[in-house]
Design a protein around this motif. Structure first.
Motif, mmCIF file in Angstrom:
data_model
loop_
_atom_site.group_PDB
_atom_site.id
_atom_site.type_symbol
_atom_site.label_atom_id
_atom_site.label_comp_id
_atom_site.label_asym_id
_atom_site.label_seq_id
_atom_site.Cartn_x
_atom_site.Cartn_y
_atom_site.Cartn_z
ATOM 1 N N VAL A 1 11.541 33.013 42.023
ATOM 2 C CA VAL A 1 10.852 31.754 41.732
ATOM 3 C C VAL A 1 10.438 31.584 40.273
ATOM 4 O O VAL A 1 9.980 30.511 39.889
ATOM 5 C CB VAL A 1 9.589 31.610 42.619
ATOM 6 N N ASP A 2 10.572 32.621 39.458
ATOM 7 C CA ASP A 2 10.084 32.521 38.081
ATOM 8 C C ASP A 2 10.880 31.483 37.288
ATOM 9 O O ASP A 2 12.110 31.529 37.219
ATOM 10 C CB ASP A 2 10.180 33.876 37.372
ATOM 11 N N GLY A 3 10.152 30.519 36.706
ATOM 12 C CA GLY A 3 10.769 29.528 35.841
ATOM 13 C C GLY A 3 11.659 28.521 36.537
ATOM 14 O O GLY A 3 12.503 27.886 35.899
ATOM 15 N N THR A 4 11.492 28.349 37.847
ATOM 16 C CA THR A 4 12.358 27.428 38.581
ATOM 17 C C THR A 4 11.817 25.997 38.561
ATOM 18 O O THR A 4 10.639 25.758 38.311
ATOM 19 C CB THR A 4 12.549 27.897 40.032
ATOM 20 N N ALA A 5 12.698 25.052 38.856
ATOM 21 C CA ALA A 5 12.379 23.633 38.679
ATOM 22 C C ALA A 5 11.243 23.162 39.566
ATOM 23 O O ALA A 5 10.365 22.411 39.124
ATOM 24 C CB ALA A 5 13.629 22.793 38.941
ATOM 25 N N ASP A 6 11.241 23.578 40.834
ATOM 26 C CA ASP A 6 10.254 22.991 41.757
ATOM 27 C C ASP A 6 8.815 23.384 41.437
ATOM 28 O O ASP A 6 7.876 22.719 41.869
ATOM 29 C CB ASP A 6 10.605 23.284 43.220
ATOM 30 N N ARG A 7 8.636 24.428 40.653
ATOM 31 C CA ARG A 7 7.281 24.835 40.281
ATOM 32 C C ARG A 7 6.640 23.863 39.293
ATOM 33 O O ARG A 7 5.416 23.892 39.113
ATOM 34 C CB ARG A 7 7.277 26.237 39.669
ATOM 35 N N LEU A 8 7.446 23.040 38.653
ATOM 36 C CA LEU A 8 6.937 22.155 37.606
ATOM 37 C C LEU A 8 6.746 20.720 38.098
ATOM 38 O O LEU A 8 6.666 19.790 37.297
ATOM 39 C CB LEU A 8 7.885 22.199 36.405
ATOM 40 N N PHE A 9 6.673 20.555 39.387
ATOM 41 C CA PHE A 9 6.384 19.242 39.982
ATOM 42 C C PHE A 9 5.074 18.682 39.435
ATOM 43 O O PHE A 9 4.100 19.418 39.240
ATOM 44 C CB PHE A 9 6.286 19.388 41.506
ATOM 45 N N THR A 10 5.048 17.385 39.178
ATOM 46 C CA THR A 10 3.818 16.704 38.783
ATOM 47 C C THR A 10 3.530 15.596 39.792
ATOM 48 O O THR A 10 4.456 14.959 40.317
ATOM 49 C CB THR A 10 3.922 16.105 37.371
ATOM 50 N N ALA A 11 2.253 15.364 40.064
ATOM 51 C CA ALA A 11 1.870 14.367 41.064
ATOM 52 C C ALA A 11 2.294 12.970 40.610
ATOM 53 O O ALA A 11 2.037 12.582 39.468
ATOM 54 C CB ALA A 11 0.365 14.409 41.296
ATOM 55 N N PRO A 12 2.946 12.198 41.479
ATOM 56 C CA PRO A 12 3.375 10.849 41.105
ATOM 57 C C PRO A 12 2.183 9.895 41.038
ATOM 58 O O PRO A 12 1.142 10.128 41.662
ATOM 59 C CB PRO A 12 4.325 10.459 42.235
ATOM 60 N N ALA A 13 2.360 8.814 40.307
ATOM 61 C CA ALA A 13 1.290 7.827 40.194
ATOM 62 C C ALA A 13 1.044 7.109 41.504
ATOM 63 O O ALA A 13 -0.076 6.666 41.787
ATOM 64 C CB ALA A 13 1.637 6.817 39.105
ATOM 65 N N ALA A 14 2.088 6.995 42.339
ATOM 66 C CA ALA A 14 1.950 6.296 43.617
ATOM 67 C C ALA A 14 2.983 6.837 44.598
ATOM 68 O O ALA A 14 4.029 7.362 44.196
ATOM 69 C CB ALA A 14 2.147 4.797 43.429
ATOM 70 N N LEU A 15 2.684 6.709 45.883
ATOM 71 C CA LEU A 15 3.629 7.074 46.929
ATOM 72 C C LEU A 15 4.657 5.956 47.098
ATOM 73 O O LEU A 15 4.410 4.810 46.733
ATOM 74 C CB LEU A 15 2.885 7.290 48.246
ATOM 75 N N PRO A 16 5.834 6.260 47.661
ATOM 76 C CA PRO A 16 6.836 5.216 47.893
ATOM 77 C C PRO A 16 6.277 4.077 48.747
ATOM 78 O O PRO A 16 5.401 4.290 49.595
ATOM 79 C CB PRO A 16 7.959 5.965 48.628
ATOM 80 N N TYR A 17 6.798 2.882 48.529
ATOM 81 C CA TYR A 17 6.328 1.705 49.256
ATOM 82 C C TYR A 17 6.496 1.911 50.766
ATOM 83 O O TYR A 17 7.534 2.387 51.225
ATOM 84 C CB TYR A 17 7.114 0.469 48.824
#
Length: 303
Positions: A100-116
């Motif tokens: 898991v070191d340095g993998t993409a999914d660890r860098l998720f950021t919270a979205p401003a809004a959920l999908p409609y």
């Protein structure tokens, strides 16, 4: 729309016995499997995660699209895809080692809004452990609950990824006021400590515990406990079985128009019986074939 938030990764599944058995890559990750299962059951579903731009990442997105899952909320990154090396015991149960070191999914950021049109959001597994993404998913969980959105949590404990067990247990308890439905396995429950009654007092309207081949049980705030036996099947492996239960529960609750804490608390015994039997059937089909291959609606039948 049901949104599934969490990691997508590649399972490396042994094709024989022994430490040096050849490994076959398979699309996976608890939240990913849940999203695919929801899509196959026919629920409008979106996936919220961060996925690599590498070949594995493209394959993961293709798998979601094939299941009819909306991927417009997926973030992308140049970092590699997380890998999980599975080992399968004689009973078909899987254990994992993670890269898991340095993998993409660890860098998720919270979205401003959920999908409609979001009616529910599902969380769980590695995504709630590995920082800095874990804090972002936690932020999304709390924000969704504050907006009155139905939330489901499956901690799906991977103890090898948790450096401080007591700190994680305390964090788990802090999530409960923001959780509508808590689903976990017997093994998860033992590792976390506590009881369904204690967890219900913390916030959820219902707690569902899976018992492997013996079925699953629901605990509700009025003190009721309803067990449903498992479906008998020749087990190939159990990869994705719990994720299929998650999807079946959410799909069924949507069909019952019970994707709110109040409606969940008001479900009758016969509703819960139908729902749990539906989840048991779906999980049994997943266990009957190799890897995380959840069933389609036509295979499971009506709720």
């Amino acid at each position: 729309m049901i949104v599934v938030a969490g990691e997508a990764l590649i399972d490396l599944v042994p094709q024989g016995r022994g430490a040096l058995a050849s490994l076959k890559p398979a699309l996976g990750g608890g939240p990913y499997n849940t999203a695919v299962a929801l899509g196959r059951l026919g629920s409008p579903t979106a996936f919220c995660s961060r996925v690599s731009l590498d070949a594995f990442g493209e394959a993961l997105l293709d798998g979601l699209r094939e299941a009819g899952v909306d991927v417009s909320a997926v973030q992308r990154g140049t970092e590699p895809t997380t890998l999980a090396v599975a080992s399968i015991d004689d009973g078909g149960s899987a254990a994992y080692s993670f890269y898991v070191d340095g993998t993409a999914d660890r860098l998720f950021t919270a979205p401003a809004a959920l999908p409609y049109g979001t009616r529910a959001v599902s969380f769980g597994t590695c995504s709630l452990v590995l920082e800095p993404g874990a804090s972002a998913y936690e932020e999304l969980l709390r924000a969704a609950a504050a907006q009155g959105v139905f939330t489901a949590l499956d901690p799906n404990i991977r103890a090898g990824l948790i450096p401080d067990a007591d700190a994680y247990r305390a964090r788990f308890k802090s999530w409960l006021p923001s959780v509508s439905l808590l689903k976990l396995s017997e093994e998860d429950a033992l590792w976390l400590g506590g009881t369904p009654q204690e967890w219900l007092a913390g916030g959820p309207s219902a707690v569902v515990i899976t018992h492997g081949g013996d079925g699953l049980s629901v605990f509700t705030r009025d003190g009721s406990v309803l067990p449903v036996p498992g479906e008998k099947v020749d087990v190939v492996d159990t990869i994705g079985a719990g994720d299929t239960v998650n999807a079946a529960l959410l799909h069924g609750l949507a069909a019952l128009d019970a994707l709110s804490a109040e409606a969940l608390a008001a479900l009758r015994v016969d509703d819960w019986t139908r729902l749990l039997r539906f989840a048991a059937r779906a999980a049994a089909i997943t266990c009957s074939r190799a890897g995380a291959e959840p069933p389609y609606a036509s295979e499971v039948g009506a709720l």
